[in-house]
Design an enzyme around this catalytic site. Sequence first.
Site, PDB file in Angstrom:
ATOM      1  N   ARG A  16      12.131  -2.089  11.310  1.00 21.80           N
ATOM      2  CA  ARG A  16      10.858  -1.586  11.839  1.00 21.80           C
ATOM      3  C   ARG A  16      10.404  -2.496  12.978  1.00 21.80           C
ATOM      4  O   ARG A  16      10.420  -3.727  12.817  1.00 21.80           O
ATOM      5  CB  ARG A  16       9.804  -1.526  10.709  1.00 21.80           C
ATOM      6  CG  ARG A  16       8.785  -0.419  10.911  1.00 21.80           C
ATOM      7  CD  ARG A  16       7.902  -0.247   9.703  1.00 21.80           C
ATOM      8  NE  ARG A  16       6.554  -0.759   9.955  1.00 21.80           N
ATOM      9  CZ  ARG A  16       5.543  -0.603   9.150  1.00 21.80           C
ATOM     10  NH1 ARG A  16       5.699   0.069   8.019  1.00 21.80           N
ATOM     11  NH2 ARG A  16       4.357  -1.100   9.433  1.00 21.80           N
ATOM     12  N   ARG A  19      12.389  -6.365   4.925  1.00 19.39           N
ATOM     13  CA  ARG A  19      12.373  -5.002   5.458  1.00 19.39           C
ATOM     14  C   ARG A  19      12.900  -4.962   6.896  1.00 19.39           C
ATOM     15  O   ARG A  19      13.551  -3.997   7.301  1.00 19.39           O
ATOM     16  CB  ARG A  19      10.961  -4.415   5.390  1.00 19.39           C
ATOM     17  CG  ARG A  19      10.952  -2.935   5.771  1.00 19.39           C
ATOM     18  CD  ARG A  19       9.636  -2.254   5.490  1.00 19.39           C
ATOM     19  NE  ARG A  19       8.582  -2.776   6.331  1.00 19.39           N
ATOM     20  CZ  ARG A  19       7.303  -2.447   6.227  1.00 19.39           C
ATOM     21  NH1 ARG A  19       6.919  -1.607   5.274  1.00 19.39           N
ATOM     22  NH2 ARG A  19       6.401  -2.953   7.023  1.00 19.39           N
ATOM     23  N   LYS A  51       0.831  -1.218   0.000  1.00 19.02           N
ATOM     24  CA  LYS A  51       0.000   0.000   0.000  1.00 19.02           C
ATOM     25  C   LYS A  51       0.864   1.265   0.000  1.00 19.02           C
ATOM     26  O   LYS A  51       0.655   2.159  -0.815  1.00 19.02           O
ATOM     27  CB  LYS A  51      -0.927   0.020   1.236  1.00 19.02           C
ATOM     28  CG  LYS A  51      -1.841  -1.194   1.344  1.00 19.02           C
ATOM     29  CD  LYS A  51      -2.727  -1.120   2.571  1.00 19.02           C
ATOM     30  CE  LYS A  51      -2.003  -1.115   3.893  1.00 19.02           C
ATOM     31  NZ  LYS A  51      -1.316  -2.396   4.226  1.00 19.02           N
ATOM     32  N   ARG A  95      -0.022  -9.180  13.101  1.00 22.12           N
ATOM     33  CA  ARG A  95      -0.635  -8.172  12.213  1.00 22.12           C
ATOM     34  C   ARG A  95      -1.512  -8.849  11.169  1.00 22.12           C
ATOM     35  O   ARG A  95      -2.587  -8.345  10.821  1.00 22.12           O
ATOM     36  CB  ARG A  95       0.466  -7.344  11.530  1.00 22.12           C
ATOM     37  CG  ARG A  95       1.080  -6.304  12.473  1.00 22.12           C
ATOM     38  CD  ARG A  95       2.455  -5.876  12.008  1.00 22.12           C
ATOM     39  NE  ARG A  95       2.460  -5.136  10.756  1.00 22.12           N
ATOM     40  CZ  ARG A  95       3.534  -4.975   9.987  1.00 22.12           C
ATOM     41  NH1 ARG A  95       4.703  -5.511  10.345  1.00 22.12           N
ATOM     42  NH2 ARG A  95       3.451  -4.291   8.878  1.00 22.12           N
ATOM     43  N   ARG A 126      -9.576   0.359   9.108  1.00 22.89           N
ATOM     44  CA  ARG A 126      -9.033  -0.957   9.455  1.00 22.89           C
ATOM     45  C   ARG A 126     -10.035  -1.818  10.200  1.00 22.89           C
ATOM     46  O   ARG A 126      -9.732  -2.946  10.563  1.00 22.89           O
ATOM     47  CB  ARG A 126      -7.809  -0.772  10.330  1.00 22.89           C
ATOM     48  CG  ARG A 126      -6.514  -0.875   9.527  1.00 22.89           C
ATOM     49  CD  ARG A 126      -5.400  -0.722  10.512  1.00 22.89           C
ATOM     50  NE  ARG A 126      -4.232  -1.468  10.164  1.00 22.89           N
ATOM     51  CZ  ARG A 126      -3.229  -0.963   9.466  1.00 22.89           C
ATOM     52  NH1 ARG A 126      -3.278   0.248   8.979  1.00 22.89           N
ATOM     53  NH2 ARG A 126      -2.169  -1.698   9.246  1.00 22.89           N
TER      54      ARG A 126
HETATM   55  P1  AP5 Z   1       4.741  -1.515   1.856  1.00 18.07           P
HETATM   56  O1  AP5 Z   1       4.518  -0.695   0.648  1.00 18.07           O
HETATM   57  O2  AP5 Z   1       5.262  -0.846   3.084  1.00 18.07           O
HETATM   58  O3  AP5 Z   1       3.408  -2.302   2.215  1.00 18.07           O
HETATM   59  P2  AP5 Z   1       2.217  -1.843   3.113  1.00 18.07           P
HETATM   60  O4  AP5 Z   1       1.018  -2.556   2.653  1.00 18.07           O
HETATM   61  O5  AP5 Z   1       2.165  -0.346   3.197  1.00 18.07           O
HETATM   62  O6  AP5 Z   1       2.752  -2.487   4.467  1.00 18.07           O
HETATM   63  P3  AP5 Z   1       2.955  -1.895   5.891  1.00 18.07           P
HETATM   64  O7  AP5 Z   1       3.728  -2.949   6.623  1.00 18.07           O
HETATM   65  O8  AP5 Z   1       3.528  -0.522   5.914  1.00 18.07           O
HETATM   66  O9  AP5 Z   1       1.455  -1.814   6.285  1.00 18.07           O
HETATM   67  P4  AP5 Z   1       0.695  -2.008   7.569  1.00 18.07           P
HETATM   68  O10 AP5 Z   1      -0.672  -1.939   7.100  1.00 18.07           O
HETATM   69  O11 AP5 Z   1       1.037  -3.172   8.421  1.00 18.07           O
HETATM   70  O12 AP5 Z   1       1.315  -0.815   8.409  1.00 18.07           O
HETATM   71  P5  AP5 Z   1       0.816   0.652   8.727  1.00 18.07           P
HETATM   72  O13 AP5 Z   1       1.989   1.507   8.617  1.00 18.07           O
HETATM   73  O14 AP5 Z   1      -0.428   0.997   8.019  1.00 18.07           O
HETATM   74  O15 AP5 Z   1       5.689  -2.728   1.444  1.00 18.07           O
HETATM   75  C1  AP5 Z   1       6.156  -3.655   2.393  1.00 18.07           C
HETATM   76  C2  AP5 Z   1       7.520  -4.187   1.927  1.00 18.07           C
HETATM   77  O16 AP5 Z   1       7.351  -4.891   0.707  1.00 18.07           O
HETATM   78  C3  AP5 Z   1       8.550  -3.069   1.655  1.00 18.07           C
HETATM   79  O17 AP5 Z   1       9.802  -3.507   2.025  1.00 18.07           O
HETATM   80  C4  AP5 Z   1       8.466  -2.886   0.131  1.00 18.07           C
HETATM   81  O18 AP5 Z   1       9.658  -2.424  -0.414  1.00 18.07           O
HETATM   82  C5  AP5 Z   1       8.121  -4.303  -0.329  1.00 18.07           C
HETATM   83  N1  AP5 Z   1       7.330  -4.337  -1.563  1.00 18.07           N
HETATM   84  C6  AP5 Z   1       6.278  -3.537  -1.894  1.00 18.07           C
HETATM   85  N2  AP5 Z   1       5.773  -3.883  -3.094  1.00 18.07           N
HETATM   86  C7  AP5 Z   1       6.523  -4.945  -3.526  1.00 18.07           C
HETATM   87  C8  AP5 Z   1       6.492  -5.746  -4.700  1.00 18.07           C
HETATM   88  N3  AP5 Z   1       5.577  -5.540  -5.693  1.00 18.07           N
HETATM   89  N4  AP5 Z   1       7.386  -6.741  -4.817  1.00 18.07           N
HETATM   90  C9  AP5 Z   1       8.314  -6.983  -3.829  1.00 18.07           C
HETATM   91  N5  AP5 Z   1       8.396  -6.236  -2.685  1.00 18.07           N
HETATM   92  C10 AP5 Z   1       7.508  -5.221  -2.545  1.00 18.07           C
HETATM   93  O19 AP5 Z   1       0.403   0.458  10.264  1.00 18.07           O
HETATM   94  C11 AP5 Z   1       1.348   0.161  11.243  1.00 18.07           C
HETATM   95  C12 AP5 Z   1       0.652   0.080  12.589  1.00 18.07           C
HETATM   96  O20 AP5 Z   1       0.070   1.353  12.898  1.00 18.07           O
HETATM   97  C13 AP5 Z   1      -0.530  -0.895  12.676  1.00 18.07           C
HETATM   98  O21 AP5 Z   1      -0.122  -2.223  12.948  1.00 18.07           O
HETATM   99  C14 AP5 Z   1      -1.326  -0.287  13.827  1.00 18.07           C
HETATM  100  O22 AP5 Z   1      -0.723  -0.579  15.073  1.00 18.07           O
HETATM  101  C15 AP5 Z   1      -1.181   1.209  13.564  1.00 18.07           C
HETATM  102  N6  AP5 Z   1      -2.238   1.727  12.665  1.00 18.07           N
HETATM  103  C16 AP5 Z   1      -2.091   2.255  11.429  1.00 18.07           C
HETATM  104  N7  AP5 Z   1      -3.283   2.606  10.923  1.00 18.07           N
HETATM  105  C17 AP5 Z   1      -4.208   2.278  11.872  1.00 18.07           C
HETATM  106  C18 AP5 Z   1      -5.615   2.369  11.922  1.00 18.07           C
HETATM  107  N8  AP5 Z   1      -6.323   2.865  10.901  1.00 18.07           N
HETATM  108  N9  AP5 Z   1      -6.240   1.938  13.039  1.00 18.07           N
HETATM  109  C19 AP5 Z   1      -5.539   1.463  14.099  1.00 18.07           C
HETATM  110  N10 AP5 Z   1      -4.208   1.328  14.109  1.00 18.07           N
HETATM  111  C20 AP5 Z   1      -3.536   1.734  12.982  1.00 18.07           C
END
Ligand code: AP5
Length: 192
Positions: free
Chosen positions: A133, A127, A13, A144, A88
């Site tokens: 992280r 990552r 994402k 997660r 979420r």
């Molecule tokens: P990346 O692009 O970072 O993927 P992502 O879907 O954004 O994954 P995240 O781990 O950042 O998402 P998340 O939903 O767990 O975390 P968030 O920050 O929202 O890519 C991931 C990896 O894959 C990278 O290394 C990238 O280079 C690689 N990659 C990407 N595309 C690729 C491809 N095509 N091929 C190969 N590799 C690829 O949330 C973190 C925490 O914050 C949550 O756990 C929660 O505690 C809190 N939080 C955030 N939002 C909320 C909410 N709305 N409500 C409550 N808590 C929340």
Amino acid sequence: MRLVLLGAPGSGKGTQAARLKEHLQVPHISTGDLLRAEVAAGSPLGLKAKEVMARGDLVSDEILLGMLKDRFSRDDTRAGFILDGYPRNLAQAAALDALLTELGQKFDAAVQLVVDYEKIIARLAGRAQAEGRTDDTPEAVRHRLAVYEEKTAPVVDFYRQQGELAVVNGEGTLDEVFARIVEAIQRGHEVG
Ligand code: AP5
């Protein structure tokens, strides 16, 4: 364009939102990035969120809605946005709907990136090594994914039932996934 990006942790994402931001010329709003900035700043909100995030649990709906309202009060969101990481759970989906109604807006599409969990685990392990992280440990990643299944998958189903969901294959190169998302937005319906 008002876009909601959905998908499991590690589905890409944030990576794709960064590209879509340039393509669509609208801001990328990542609730994860907003929270990580609070943690890094050591703010009261960040202190509350830190442990919850490290475990891979969801931060409270109240905190998230406050942050989101604050972000949406900025003028740059009037022309559109890419929302990444919110909603979420079903309560957040309802809160987003209410917030957008209040602002006289409606999102154009909810795009779900779908990636096999084995690939996700490999991506996040990579990552973890590269960036360290705190929530990319194997234990937190497993948690997660379980939280995603329990709390966020119903949001995906909800948008599907509303006819607002575009499902996109998130596997392949960054360019391939990006092209699929752009196509899905243009066509406004499900693509594989
Ligand atoms: P990346 O692009 O970072 O993927 P992502 O879907 O954004 O994954 P995240 O781990 O950042 O998402 P998340 O939903 O767990 O975390 P968030 O920050 O929202 O890519 C991931 C990896 O894959 C990278 O290394 C990238 O280079 C690689 N990659 C990407 N595309 C690729 C491809 N095509 N091929 C190969 N590799 C690829 O949330 C973190 C925490 O914050 C949550 O756990 C929660 O505690 C809190 N939080 C955030 N939002 C909320 C909410 N709305 N409500 C409550 N808590 C929340």
